[in-house]
Design a protein around this motif. Structure first.
Motif, short mmCIF file in Angstrom:
data_model
loop_
_atom_site.label_atom_id
_atom_site.label_comp_id
_atom_site.label_asym_id
_atom_site.label_seq_id
_atom_site.Cartn_x
_atom_site.Cartn_y
_atom_site.Cartn_z
N THR A 202 1.66 3.81 -8.39
CA THR A 202 0.66 4.63 -7.70
C THR A 202 1.06 6.11 -7.68
O THR A 202 2.24 6.46 -7.68
CB THR A 202 0.45 4.16 -6.25
N TYR A 203 0.02 6.93 -7.64
CA TYR A 203 0.17 8.38 -7.57
C TYR A 203 0.02 8.83 -6.12
O TYR A 203 -1.00 8.56 -5.48
CB TYR A 203 -0.89 9.04 -8.46
N ARG A 204 1.02 9.51 -5.61
CA ARG A 204 1.08 9.80 -4.19
C ARG A 204 -0.10 10.64 -3.70
O ARG A 204 -0.59 10.45 -2.58
CB ARG A 204 2.38 10.54 -3.88
N GLN B 46 -3.14 10.79 -4.87
CA GLN B 46 -4.46 10.21 -5.08
C GLN B 46 -5.06 9.80 -3.74
O GLN B 46 -4.35 9.36 -2.84
CB GLN B 46 -4.34 9.00 -6.00
N PRO C 135 -4.03 5.96 -2.25
CA PRO C 135 -3.28 5.40 -3.38
C PRO C 135 -2.99 3.91 -3.24
O PRO C 135 -2.82 3.22 -4.25
CB PRO C 135 -1.98 6.22 -3.38
N ASN C 136 -2.93 3.40 -2.02
CA ASN C 136 -2.61 1.99 -1.81
C ASN C 136 -3.86 1.14 -1.58
O ASN C 136 -3.76 0.01 -1.08
CB ASN C 136 -1.64 1.83 -0.64
N TRP D 186 -7.20 0.30 -4.00
CA TRP D 186 -7.94 0.52 -5.23
C TRP D 186 -9.37 0.01 -5.04
O TRP D 186 -9.58 -1.11 -4.58
CB TRP D 186 -7.28 -0.21 -6.40
N SER E 186 2.64 -0.83 -3.45
CA SER E 186 3.16 -0.08 -4.57
C SER E 186 4.57 -0.54 -4.95
O SER E 186 5.46 -0.63 -4.10
CB SER E 186 3.18 1.41 -4.23
N GLN F 136 5.99 4.57 -6.60
CA GLN F 136 5.08 5.67 -6.28
C GLN F 136 5.73 6.99 -6.68
O GLN F 136 6.92 7.21 -6.44
CB GLN F 136 4.73 5.69 -4.79
N ASN G 199 4.92 11.50 -7.37
CA ASN G 199 4.03 12.62 -7.10
C ASN G 199 3.66 13.37 -8.38
O ASN G 199 3.17 14.49 -8.34
CB ASN G 199 4.65 13.60 -6.10
N SER H 147 1.80 12.57 -12.25
CA SER H 147 1.13 11.59 -13.11
C SER H 147 1.77 11.47 -14.47
O SER H 147 1.72 10.40 -15.10
CB SER H 147 -0.35 11.97 -13.27
N THR I 112 -5.44 4.93 -13.17
CA THR I 112 -5.17 6.32 -13.51
C THR I 112 -6.37 6.95 -14.21
O THR I 112 -7.20 6.24 -14.80
CB THR I 112 -3.92 6.40 -14.42
#
Length: 325
Positions: A213-215, A217, A220-221, A223, A239, A242, A244, A246, A262
């Motif tokens: 996961t991207y922090r 976004q 992020p947890n 979807w 996650s 994770q 920060n 991409s 993503t």
């Protein structure tokens, strides 16, 4: 001191642009300078497209404000007093500076030129902005670029940016927004990872996978998907890793570390070349947009307008990273 009638400066003072309560003194000075340069009230009135009486009123008002006589008037000629000569020399130079400043603004507004300070998210900037900058500079050689890559949401006005690229939902603000294109997302992993852990058939089965996961976004947890029947599905994800950044996450998923949700601008080439495989194609991932933002201005500078148009021309809809072979 007599006025040399041979010296009648050929510079038109835009009196209309100097009018107004706050500018009254400056407009009086501008008329005074024109009278001296043209050698008479009549010639100055013709130059300024005013009546002779109005021109005389401006000069008289200036003398009253300063409490000093600037011109000696006779029926045959005008001459400057000592204080009038001093005021004329300094005021003439100041008005010339103003004219030069106006000319410079007009020149800058005519074609893209000058320094352009741009803020952009790190990964999008590295992949889809920086590679195009040399072409932009060939097209607009008078523009110098300062690209600042930062996932932080900067304050454009306070930090001196002309333009920013943002992705996702935008908060209400006074900034001007132009959409450049879509930002679609995809769930994907390497073929090797999917061979080991299985291909998920429903979003609910994603919870059994190793999520990357991207922090920064949104959620992020969690979807989110839209099912074929239109139902909104919100899948809680734990996650595995994770980050920060991409770009770093892309490297991790390419090494088989897990499955990722993503943007397609991150993995478009990887999907086309088979390094990654998309899953759950029948479930739609919520789509956001890519925007250009700039401070509210009455007149948008040519350099900003040119760069926004350049990016929109490159990205398009659908974006090139989804369509190029």
């Amino acid at each position: 001191m007599p006025i040399d009638h041979r010296v009648c400066w050929n510079n038109t003072v835009h009196i209309g642009s100097l009018m107004g309560t706050r500018m009254e003194s400056l407009s009086d000075i501008a008329v005074f300078v024109q009278v001296v340069q043209c050698g008479s009230f009549t010639a100055a009135a013709d130059k300024l497209v005013m009546s002779k009486s109005v021109v005389s009123k401006y000069v008289t008002r200036l003398e009253d404000r300063l409490g000093a006589r600037l011109l000696n008037r006779t029926t045959r000629r005008l001459s400057l007093t000592e204080v009038g000569q001093a005021l004329f020399e300094r005021s003439r130079r100041a008005l010339l500076e103003i004219e030069e400043a106006e000319a410079e603004v007009s020149r800058l507004q005519g074609e893209p030129r000058g320094a352009l300070r741009l803020n952009c998210p790190m990964s999008f900037g590295v992949l889809h902005v920086a590679p195009w900058l040399p072409e932009f500079q060939v097209r607009y050689p008078e523009v110098s670029l300062d690209l600042v890559l930062d996932d932080r949401r900067v304050n454009l006005v306070e930090e001196g940016f002309d333009l920013a690229i943002r992705i996702g939902e935008l908060p209400d603000s006074s900034l001007v927004v132009r959409r450049l294109g879509p930002c679609r997302h995809v769930v994907c992993a390497t073929p090797e990872y999917l061979a080991r852990h299985g291909v998920p058939q429903t979003p609910q089965q994603l919870t059994k996978h190793l999520a990357l996961t991207y922090r920064y976004q949104d959620s992020p947890n969690e979807w989110r998907f839209i099912a074929p029947d239109g139902e909104l599905l919100q899948i809680p994800m734990v996650s595995r890793l994770q980050m920060n950044n991409s770009l770093a996450l892309r490297q991790a998923v390419l090494r088989g570390a897990g499955i990722i949700l993503t943007p397609t601008f991150m993995v478009g080439a990887d999907l086309r070349k088979g390094r990654l495989k998309a899953v759950l194609p029948e479930y739609q991932v919520l789509e956001v947009s890519i925007y250009a933002l700039y401070p509210q201005r009455k007149h948008l500078s040519p350099k900003v307008r040119a760069f926004i148009g350049f990016l929109a021309e490159r990205i398009q809809d659908p974006p090139y990273w989804e369509t190029e072979p």
